[in-house]
Scaffold this motif. Structure first.
Motif, PDB file in Angstrom:
ATOM      1  N   SER A  34      67.191  47.821 -35.456  1.00 19.18           N
ATOM      2  CA  SER A  34      65.995  48.628 -35.668  1.00 19.18           C
ATOM      3  C   SER A  34      65.207  48.741 -34.377  1.00 19.18           C
ATOM      4  O   SER A  34      65.488  48.066 -33.382  1.00 19.18           O
TER       5      SER A  34
ATOM      6  N   ALA B 163      59.852  47.146 -36.784  1.00 17.83           N
ATOM      7  CA  ALA B 163      60.249  47.783 -38.043  1.00 17.83           C
ATOM      8  C   ALA B 163      60.430  46.753 -39.155  1.00 17.83           C
ATOM      9  O   ALA B 163      60.577  47.128 -40.321  1.00 17.83           O
TER      10      ALA B 163
ATOM     11  N   LYS C 144      62.629  43.811 -38.766  1.00 16.27           N
ATOM     12  CA  LYS C 144      64.015  43.340 -38.754  1.00 16.27           C
ATOM     13  C   LYS C 144      64.134  41.847 -39.044  1.00 16.27           C
ATOM     14  O   LYS C 144      64.919  41.427 -39.893  1.00 16.27           O
TER      15      LYS C 144
ATOM     16  N   GLY D  26      65.129  43.573 -31.096  1.00 16.04           N
ATOM     17  CA  GLY D  26      64.726  44.959 -31.307  1.00 16.04           C
ATOM     18  C   GLY D  26      64.312  45.630 -30.019  1.00 16.04           C
ATOM     19  O   GLY D  26      64.440  46.838 -29.868  1.00 16.04           O
TER      20      GLY D  26
ATOM     21  N   MET E 242      70.697  49.621 -40.820  1.00 16.17           N
ATOM     22  CA  MET E 242      69.727  50.336 -39.989  1.00 16.17           C
ATOM     23  C   MET E 242      68.390  50.342 -40.727  1.00 16.17           C
ATOM     24  O   MET E 242      68.268  50.889 -41.820  1.00 16.17           O
ATOM     25  N   LEU E 243      67.415  49.701 -40.128  1.00 13.34           N
ATOM     26  CA  LEU E 243      66.109  49.519 -40.757  1.00 13.34           C
ATOM     27  C   LEU E 243      65.151  50.589 -40.261  1.00 13.34           C
ATOM     28  O   LEU E 243      64.944  50.746 -39.056  1.00 13.34           O
ATOM     29  N   LEU E 244      64.560  51.348 -41.189  1.00 16.57           N
ATOM     30  CA  LEU E 244      63.606  52.400 -40.842  1.00 16.57           C
ATOM     31  C   LEU E 244      62.225  52.033 -41.358  1.00 16.57           C
ATOM     32  O   LEU E 244      62.082  51.579 -42.495  1.00 16.57           O
TER      33      LEU E 244
ATOM     34  N   THR F 210      66.097  52.869 -32.441  1.00 19.30           N
ATOM     35  CA  THR F 210      66.986  52.981 -33.598  1.00 19.30           C
ATOM     36  C   THR F 210      68.061  54.034 -33.355  1.00 19.30           C
ATOM     37  O   THR F 210      69.234  53.828 -33.661  1.00 19.30           O
TER      38      THR F 210
ATOM     39  N   THR G  68      71.451  52.146 -44.641  1.00 10.87           N
ATOM     40  CA  THR G  68      70.058  52.370 -44.251  1.00 10.87           C
ATOM     41  C   THR G  68      69.113  51.746 -45.271  1.00 10.87           C
ATOM     42  O   THR G  68      69.275  51.938 -46.482  1.00 10.87           O
TER      43      THR G  68
END
Length: 533
Positions: free
Chosen positions: A23, A27, A29, A94, A114-116, A126, A142
């Motif tokens: 990420s 975010a 993580k 990150g 994948m961290l949004l 990202t 995601t």
């Protein structure tokens, strides 16, 4: 191995799930990493990154700098069991300044989360980390985080993912309520709705209650109808689960939740077990897939010291790629041909360690006192193999480092050597500057902070740094070094890790002049760290 032994390797490999969380900074993580461990019931209380209000720091952020600054500056490994599976979870830095470490981690995993951020969506780091996943063929799941805070619309975020990186979203869960008004999650396949009650401080699991559709509709009529309309739209546009598209990097399962509140995390963990691929045969340096049941072999993707002040040892993290690893077996170091004993093999959970007796493809094994190993090295048993090396990135920041106290020279030299071997920093030397003043080369300036902090705390060798006016590095050779050394705004040094010559230039304009002046001199570009930072 016998057929029975081969079958056991394949059975055990099928139980492994090895993945990284990637990420942009902030975010969530490391918080998600901790929440996953909480829901697997391997810890009983989730930590906060800053350790606020008396809460402990996250398990994966074990360095003092990580705890005080609230950022991950080093990758960490957490191995634990869940649902008869063995999970190898790798938390990555990150911050873009540590992109080399993240790249090495992505060389060791089979999938990525994948961290949004619900408010920010796809951020620069990202995007670039996803590009690395795509180039390595790593499928991506995601997780839209922080849905309990104000943010963007869910459909808008999905559209951004598809339009920006070309991944077709396949929502597995859908939020009831807009970002900041999070009521619960609707299971896409079954329509089942679960309401959540956050635990105080988010340190323990949120209370989950399954609510029937009629009750949910009666209690939240506007949000319920909006969610049903959105789900119908997703069906119409074909945003449905497709395993082939997921594994080939064309689509991504999407889940919503809040790592800090522990909402939606259990569903993510189940998704990883159910959908993420088990380890597969890995290509060697010649491009040939090494069978999972072949004799034991693994890739060193990280070397780290100082994880526990009670242990002044150095640990190499080995991703098992084939065969059954057994503690005490003697492996061959492919780069040197020398034997490497594995008597002190360990399983790692953050900075905690336990002895491991055996491991299988996908597992991460910590090898203690691995002074001869570097990231990118291969270890193998009876059948020789060498996996592709992990490249060093082109540094863009340079500084001369000197020990403040002449009486600490021995500690200083030992610390510089160790940090170079760990690939925390690239160490460059020249006859002109001497061993007392090596040049540190970094992808990002925060690497210098890590080096100075670790030299002082781990080696009792406080240092000074003097920045150098160089911005670009190119690989050259002995002939090039002789030709370039006399040029202004240029310096040639030799890298400790592999003996390669690096030509440093003050700027691109100066480099172009030198290239035109010496068209036959080798000046090769290195992989650009800025491409994922």
């Amino acid at each position: 191995m016998t057929d029975q032994q081969d079958a056991r390797v394949l059975d055990e490999t099928a139980r492994r799930r090895t993945f990284a969380v990637i990420s942009h900074p902030d975010a969530g993580k490391s918080t998600l990493t901790e929440a996953l461990a909480l829901h697997a019931e391997v810890i009983d209380s989730a930590g906060a990154v800053h350790g606020k209000s008396g809460r402990k720091g996250v398990t994966s952020d074990w360095m003092e700098m990580e705890r005080t600054r609230g950022i991950s500056v080093s990758s960490a490994v957490l191995q634990f069991a869940y649902r008869d599976n063995v999970i190898n979870l790798l938390d990555t830095p990150g911050h873009g300044d540590f992109s080399e470490d993240t790249y090495r981690v992505l060389a060791a995993v089979d999938a990525a989360v994948m961290l949004l951020d619900a408010a920010k969506g796809l951020e620069p780091q990202t995007l670039k980390l996803f590009d690395v996943c795509r180039s390595r063929g790593v499928p991506v799941i995601t997780f839209v985080n922080k849905w309990d805070r104000p943010g963007r619309e869910a459909l808008e975020l999905l559209d951004e993912v598809e339009q920006t990186i070309g991944l077709r979203p396949m929502p597995m869960t859908w939020p009831l309520g807009i970002a900041g008004q999070f009521k619960g999650l609707i299971e896409r396949e079954t329509g089942e709705y679960t309401a959540f009650l956050r635990a105080a401080g988010g340190a323990t699991k949120a209370t989950a209650t399954v609510v029937d559709a009629e009750t949910a509709k009666a209690e939240e009529p506007l949000y319920w109808q909006a969610a049903q309309d959105e789900l119908e739209l997703l069906d119409e546009i074909g945003a449905v689960w497709d395993e082939k598209d997921f594994l080939t990097g064309k689509a991504t399962p999407v889940l919503f939740g809040s790592a800090l509140s522990n909402i939606g995390v259990a569903r993510l963990l189940d998704t990883l077990v159910d959908l993420a691929p088990a380890p597969a045969p890995r290509p060697d340096a010649e491009g040939h897939d090494r069978p999972l049941a072949a004799p034991t072999a693994g890739l060193v993707f990280k070397v780290q010291a100082g994880m526990d002040r009670a242990h002044r040892d150095r640990m190499a993290f080995l991703r098992i790629c084939s065969g059954r690893f057994e503690r005490g077996m003697v492996l061959t170091h492919a780069e040197t041909g020398k034997p490497f004993a594995t008597k002190y093999a360990q399983s790692v959970f953050g900075n905690q360690r336990t002895t491991v007796e055996e491991a299988f493809p996908g597992d991460i094994v910590g090898l203690v006192n691995a002074n001869a190993l570097r990231p990118g090295d291969t270890l193998y048993a009876s059948d020789p193999v060498e996996f592709p090396t992990i490249p060093a990135f082109a540094p863009e920041h340079f500084a001369v480092v000197r020990c403040k106290d002449a009486g600490k020279t021995k500690q200083f030299r030992r610390g510089i050597e160790q940090l170079g071997n760990e690939a925390v920093i690239q160490v460059l030397r020249s006859d002109l500057r001497g061993d007392q003043a090596p040049v540190l080369a970094a992808v990002g300036p925060l690497q210098f902070d890590v080096v100075t902090a670790r030299l002082e705390t781990e080696f009792n060798a406080p240092v000074t740094l003097d920045r150098l006016p160089f911005q670009i590095a190119r690989l050259t050779d002995a002939e090039g070094a002789a030709a370039l050394s006399a040029q202004s705004e240029t310096e040639v040094l030799r890298r400790d890790s592999d003996g390669e010559y690096l030509a440093l230039f003050s700027n691109k304009w100066r480099m172009d002049i030198v290239i035109r002046k010496f068209p036959d001199v080798r000046m090769d570009a290195m992989p650009a760290g800025s491409s994922i930072s």
